[in-house]
Design a protein around this motif. Structure first.
Motif, PDB file in Angstrom:
ATOM      1  N   VAL A   1     -33.294 -34.556   3.365  1.00 13.94           N
ATOM      2  CA  VAL A   1     -31.456 -34.612   2.745  1.00 13.94           C
ATOM      3  C   VAL A   1     -31.657 -33.759   1.529  1.00 13.94           C
ATOM      4  CG1 VAL A   1     -29.778 -34.761   1.446  1.00 13.94           C
ATOM      5  CG2 VAL A   1     -30.760 -36.144   2.703  1.00 13.94           C
TER       6      VAL A   1
ATOM      7  N   PRO B   1     -36.952 -44.841   2.109  1.00 18.47           N
ATOM      8  CA  PRO B   1     -35.578 -44.126   1.024  1.00 18.47           C
ATOM      9  C   PRO B   1     -36.340 -42.616   0.312  1.00 18.47           C
ATOM     10  CG  PRO B   1     -36.602 -46.374   0.055  1.00 18.47           C
ATOM     11  CD  PRO B   1     -36.835 -45.705   1.357  1.00 18.47           C
TER      12      PRO B   1
ATOM     13  N   ALA C   1     -34.959 -38.879   1.363  1.00 22.22           N
ATOM     14  CA  ALA C   1     -33.920 -38.448   0.036  1.00 22.22           C
ATOM     15  C   ALA C   1     -34.812 -36.717   0.451  1.00 22.22           C
ATOM     16  CB  ALA C   1     -34.433 -39.045  -1.139  1.00 22.22           C
TER      17      ALA C   1
ATOM     18  N   LYS D   1     -37.120 -44.879  -8.194  1.00 23.76           N
ATOM     19  CA  LYS D   1     -36.798 -45.820  -8.778  1.00 23.76           C
ATOM     20  C   LYS D   1     -38.172 -46.985  -9.265  1.00 23.76           C
ATOM     21  CE  LYS D   1     -32.375 -44.204  -8.807  1.00 23.76           C
ATOM     22  NZ  LYS D   1     -30.261 -44.712 -10.040  1.00 23.76           N
TER      23      LYS D   1
ATOM     24  N   ARG E   1     -30.967 -33.423 -12.599  1.00 26.07           N
ATOM     25  CA  ARG E   1     -31.061 -34.440 -11.128  1.00 26.07           C
ATOM     26  C   ARG E   1     -29.817 -33.188 -10.733  1.00 26.07           C
ATOM     27  NH1 ARG E   1     -30.883 -40.446 -12.946  1.00 26.07           N
ATOM     28  NH2 ARG E   1     -31.815 -40.685 -14.458  1.00 26.07           N
TER      29      ARG E   1
ATOM     30  N   TYR F   1     -29.841 -34.535  -7.199  1.00 26.92           N
ATOM     31  CA  TYR F   1     -29.573 -35.726  -5.740  1.00 26.92           C
ATOM     32  C   TYR F   1     -30.466 -36.975  -6.182  1.00 26.92           C
ATOM     33  CZ  TYR F   1     -29.996 -38.034  -1.066  1.00 26.92           C
ATOM     34  OH  TYR F   1     -29.338 -39.481  -0.393  1.00 26.92           O
ATOM     35  N   GLU F   2     -29.460 -38.543  -5.586  1.00 26.49           N
ATOM     36  CA  GLU F   2     -29.523 -39.898  -6.375  1.00 26.49           C
ATOM     37  C   GLU F   2     -28.945 -40.792  -5.773  1.00 26.49           C
ATOM     38  OE1 GLU F   2     -29.532 -42.147 -10.278  1.00 26.49           O
ATOM     39  OE2 GLU F   2     -28.960 -40.153 -10.277  1.00 26.49           O
ATOM     40  N   THR F   3     -29.669 -41.549  -5.009  1.00 23.99           N
ATOM     41  CA  THR F   3     -29.520 -43.213  -4.169  1.00 23.99           C
ATOM     42  C   THR F   3     -29.907 -43.936  -5.058  1.00 23.99           C
ATOM     43  OG1 THR F   3     -30.897 -43.327  -3.258  1.00 23.99           O
ATOM     44  CG2 THR F   3     -29.779 -41.797  -1.861  1.00 23.99           C
ATOM     45  N   PRO F   4     -29.282 -45.420  -4.633  1.00 29.27           N
ATOM     46  CA  PRO F   4     -29.569 -45.889  -6.301  1.00 29.27           C
ATOM     47  C   PRO F   4     -31.117 -46.104  -5.543  1.00 29.27           C
ATOM     48  CG  PRO F   4     -28.325 -47.033  -4.395  1.00 29.27           C
ATOM     49  CD  PRO F   4     -28.531 -46.089  -3.556  1.00 29.27           C
ATOM     50  N   GLU F   5     -31.988 -46.213  -4.765  1.00 29.59           N
ATOM     51  CA  GLU F   5     -33.271 -46.339  -4.996  1.00 29.59           C
ATOM     52  C   GLU F   5     -34.441 -45.086  -5.376  1.00 29.59           C
ATOM     53  OE1 GLU F   5     -31.497 -46.542  -1.564  1.00 29.59           O
ATOM     54  OE2 GLU F   5     -31.176 -48.836  -2.109  1.00 29.59           O
TER      55      GLU F   5
END
Length: 144
Positions: free
Chosen positions: A73, A66, A70, A50, A24, A26-30
């Protein structure tokens, strides 16, 4: 467990849910960004929602925002970390477009002059003005 729509468990859902390992980045809730097992180039990264969405045609603006944020980013991080000469952002929808995992994903592929990816655009002949105009009108009429 989420099915990929073809009777199998979705491998990207397995990764997103932490049931399969992935590197992994990079990660966000979505969304989740991770390195594929067989990268096309150094730094090749996948961005997935996700939530299981089969492909771009099954996405909506709310679920795609999102993913695209991402992508920006991670693209900036790849530029800083690897200093590539360029970057491809690739999405495939359907088998004719070479989609093999039926969970929406964006490929961020760092590029270097002379890399093994080469030029993947076919040679083409310019279309006539009338053919372009007819096609543009057909597409405009299909936008909801």
């Amino acid at each position: 467990m989420v099915s990929d729509g073809r009777g199998s468990t979705c491998p990207f859902c397995e990764i997103a849910e932490g049931r399969s390992p992935a590197d992994r980045v990079y990660e966000t809730p979505e969304v989740l960004a991770f390195l594929p097992l067989s990268p096309a180039t150094t730094g090749h990264t996948l961005i997935i929602p996700k939530l299981h969405i089969t492909d771009l045609w099954h996405a909506d603006t709310r679920s795609l925002e999102p993913v695209m944020a991402a992508s920006l980013v991670v693209a900036q991080a790849l530029k800083t970390a690897l200093s590539p000469d360029g970057l491809n952002l690739i999405n495939s929808a359907g088998t004719a477009a070479t989609q093999t995992v039926f969970h929406l994903h964006i490929h961020l592929v760092p590029r270097w002059d002379g890399d093994q990816m080469g030029d993947f655009w076919p040679e083409s002949t310019p279309w006539s003005e009338s053919k372009r105009a007819t096609l543009a009108e057909r597409i405009r009429k299909s936008i909801h």
